[in-house]
Every structure is written in C-alpha cells, then in structure tokens.
Design a protein around this motif. Structure first.
Motif, PDB file in Angstrom:
ATOM      1  N   GLU A  80      16.548  -6.523   2.957  1.00  0.00           N
ATOM      2  CA  GLU A  80      14.951  -7.256   3.571  1.00  0.00           C
ATOM      3  C   GLU A  80      13.745  -5.857   3.644  1.00  0.00           C
ATOM      4  N   GLN A  81      14.447  -4.939   3.847  1.00  0.00           N
ATOM      5  CA  GLN A  81      13.357  -3.693   3.774  1.00  0.00           C
ATOM      6  C   GLN A  81      12.814  -3.767   2.244  1.00  0.00           C
ATOM      7  N   VAL A  82      13.724  -3.777   1.175  1.00  0.00           N
ATOM      8  CA  VAL A  82      13.384  -3.635  -0.127  1.00  0.00           C
ATOM      9  C   VAL A  82      12.726  -4.777  -0.221  1.00  0.00           C
ATOM     10  N   LEU A  83      12.725  -6.101   0.135  1.00  0.00           N
ATOM     11  CA  LEU A  83      11.872  -7.269  -0.068  1.00  0.00           C
ATOM     12  C   LEU A  83      10.541  -6.863   0.423  1.00  0.00           C
ATOM     13  N   ASP A  84      10.412  -6.357   1.599  1.00  0.00           N
ATOM     14  CA  ASP A  84       9.203  -6.155   2.234  1.00  0.00           C
ATOM     15  C   ASP A  84       8.599  -5.212   1.473  1.00  0.00           C
ATOM     16  N   ALA A  85       9.018  -4.141   1.195  1.00  0.00           N
ATOM     17  CA  ALA A  85       8.344  -3.106   0.329  1.00  0.00           C
ATOM     18  C   ALA A  85       7.416  -3.561  -1.045  1.00  0.00           C
ATOM     19  N   ARG A  86       8.393  -4.297  -1.521  1.00  0.00           N
ATOM     20  CA  ARG A  86       8.176  -5.221  -2.570  1.00  0.00           C
ATOM     21  C   ARG A  86       6.904  -6.084  -2.547  1.00  0.00           C
ATOM     22  N   ARG A  87       6.742  -6.403  -1.208  1.00  0.00           N
ATOM     23  CA  ARG A  87       5.349  -7.396  -0.683  1.00  0.00           C
ATOM     24  C   ARG A  87       4.596  -6.447  -0.110  1.00  0.00           C
ATOM     25  N   ALA A  88       4.562  -5.019  -0.118  1.00  0.00           N
ATOM     26  CA  ALA A  88       3.769  -4.429   0.693  1.00  0.00           C
ATOM     27  C   ALA A  88       3.601  -4.491   1.816  1.00  0.00           C
ATOM     28  N   LYS A  89       4.608  -4.307   2.552  1.00  0.00           N
ATOM     29  CA  LYS A  89       4.665  -4.304   3.966  1.00  0.00           C
ATOM     30  C   LYS A  89       5.988  -3.639   4.539  1.00  0.00           C
ATOM     31  N   SER A  90       5.708  -2.894   5.602  1.00  0.00           N
ATOM     32  CA  SER A  90       6.676  -2.138   6.386  1.00  0.00           C
ATOM     33  C   SER A  90       6.402  -2.350   7.939  1.00  0.00           C
ATOM     34  N   LYS A  94      -3.326  -2.038  -3.491  1.00  0.00           N
ATOM     35  CA  LYS A  94      -4.765  -2.351  -3.803  1.00  0.00           C
ATOM     36  C   LYS A  94      -5.342  -1.411  -5.131  1.00  0.00           C
ATOM     37  N   ILE A  95      -4.540  -0.382  -5.402  1.00  0.00           N
ATOM     38  CA  ILE A  95      -4.807   0.758  -6.423  1.00  0.00           C
ATOM     39  C   ILE A  95      -4.393  -0.214  -7.546  1.00  0.00           C
ATOM     40  N   ILE A  96      -3.258  -0.751  -7.610  1.00  0.00           N
ATOM     41  CA  ILE A  96      -2.698  -1.532  -8.693  1.00  0.00           C
ATOM     42  C   ILE A  96      -3.356  -3.004  -9.002  1.00  0.00           C
ATOM     43  N   ALA A 100      -7.429   0.613  -9.876  1.00  0.00           N
ATOM     44  CA  ALA A 100      -7.789   2.164  -9.474  1.00  0.00           C
ATOM     45  C   ALA A 100      -9.207   1.926  -8.626  1.00  0.00           C
ATOM     46  N   LYS A 101      -9.744   0.670  -8.484  1.00  0.00           N
ATOM     47  CA  LYS A 101     -11.292   0.934  -7.806  1.00  0.00           C
ATOM     48  C   LYS A 101     -11.070   0.582  -6.566  1.00  0.00           C
ATOM     49  N   ILE A 102     -11.149   1.818  -5.630  1.00  0.00           N
ATOM     50  CA  ILE A 102     -10.906   1.893  -4.459  1.00  0.00           C
ATOM     51  C   ILE A 102     -11.948   2.405  -3.764  1.00  0.00           C
ATOM     52  N   SER A 103     -12.415   2.316  -2.375  1.00  0.00           N
ATOM     53  CA  SER A 103     -13.399   2.974  -1.894  1.00  0.00           C
ATOM     54  C   SER A 103     -13.002   4.157  -1.172  1.00  0.00           C
ATOM     55  N   ASP A 104     -14.113   4.835  -0.506  1.00  0.00           N
ATOM     56  CA  ASP A 104     -13.715   5.857   0.392  1.00  0.00           C
ATOM     57  C   ASP A 104     -13.180   5.510   1.594  1.00  0.00           C
ATOM     58  N   HIS A 136       4.792   6.028 -12.784  1.00  0.00           N
ATOM     59  CA  HIS A 136       5.372   4.778 -13.317  1.00  0.00           C
ATOM     60  C   HIS A 136       4.692   3.861 -14.006  1.00  0.00           C
ATOM     61  N   MET A 137       3.407   3.612 -13.910  1.00  0.00           N
ATOM     62  CA  MET A 137       2.783   3.022 -14.865  1.00  0.00           C
ATOM     63  C   MET A 137       2.864   3.453 -16.556  1.00  0.00           C
ATOM     64  N   PHE A 138       3.148   4.824 -16.731  1.00  0.00           N
ATOM     65  CA  PHE A 138       3.022   5.565 -17.777  1.00  0.00           C
ATOM     66  C   PHE A 138       4.653   5.192 -18.326  1.00  0.00           C
ATOM     67  N   THR A 139       5.473   5.219 -17.231  1.00  0.00           N
ATOM     68  CA  THR A 139       6.916   4.943 -17.803  1.00  0.00           C
ATOM     69  C   THR A 139       7.100   3.465 -18.002  1.00  0.00           C
ATOM     70  N   ASN A 140       6.396   2.622 -17.409  1.00  0.00           N
ATOM     71  CA  ASN A 140       6.572   1.120 -17.790  1.00  0.00           C
ATOM     72  C   ASN A 140       6.077   0.785 -19.078  1.00  0.00           C
ATOM     73  N   TYR A 141       4.883   1.472 -19.569  1.00  0.00           N
ATOM     74  CA  TYR A 141       4.231   1.146 -20.861  1.00  0.00           C
ATOM     75  C   TYR A 141       5.163   1.816 -21.901  1.00  0.00           C
ATOM     76  N   PHE A 142       5.636   2.922 -21.647  1.00  0.00           N
ATOM     77  CA  PHE A 142       6.507   3.596 -22.818  1.00  0.00           C
ATOM     78  C   PHE A 142       7.509   2.778 -23.050  1.00  0.00           C
ATOM     79  N   ASN A 143       8.465   2.402 -21.772  1.00  0.00           N
ATOM     80  CA  ASN A 143       9.438   1.515 -22.082  1.00  0.00           C
ATOM     81  C   ASN A 143       9.315   0.221 -22.567  1.00  0.00           C
TER      82      ASN A 143
END
Length: 87
Positions: A4-14, A28-30, A34-38, A64-71
């Motif tokens: 359940e914790q893994v699923l929550d993390a994948r849903r961006a909640k804890s 938000k970054i993803i 990457a267009k985030i605010s102060d 992780h983005m680099f690794t995903n693109y590479f793979n």
C-alpha cells in the motif's frame, strides 16, 4: 515498505508530511516539465527539506529520466517484473 505504501508513493502521497511534500514536488516537476515556481520550492522547504535535499530530489529526477531514456533507446532487457499500471 508495504504494498500500500508503494502504491501511495506511485500516486504521490504519503502519510508522512515531509515525504508527501517531496512526492508532490516530484509529481509537479514531471507533469509540468520542470516549470515550477518559487512557491513550489518554498512549500517543500516549509515541509522540512533543506536546499541540499531539494537539489538531491531534482538530481534524482534527472538521473532517472536519463536512465529511462537510455534504456528505451538501447532497448535494454528488463530483468524484473514491470509495475502494474495505476488505476
């Protein structure tokens, strides 16, 4: 972590406020490419994350983005079970 914790993390909640803030920041970054605010950075800082923590979070996203693109581009064989899609 429990399933359940893994699923929550994948849903961006804890249930932990500091972890929850980090997960929401990553999401938000993803989603916003990457267009985030102060204010987004300040919210993470207010949750207890240092500037070093924030830098490390962003660096891990980039890694992780680099690794995903590479793979994907090299058609790397995956040797572990794929996570099921979220509902």
């Amino acid at each position: 972590m429990t399933d359940e914790q893994v699923l929550d993390a994948r849903r961006a909640k804890s249930s932990d406020a500091k972890t929850d803030a980090a997960l929401k920041f990553v999401e938000k970054i993803i989603k916003q490419k990457a267009k985030i605010s102060d204010g987004d950075v300040k919210a993470l800082s207010s949750a207890g994350h240092s500037n070093g923590d924030i830098s490390e979070i962003v660096a891990n996203i980039a890694l992780h983005m680099f690794t995903n693109y590479f793979n994907i581009s090299m058609d790397t064989a995956v040797d572990f079970p794929e996570a099921p899609p979220l509902k």
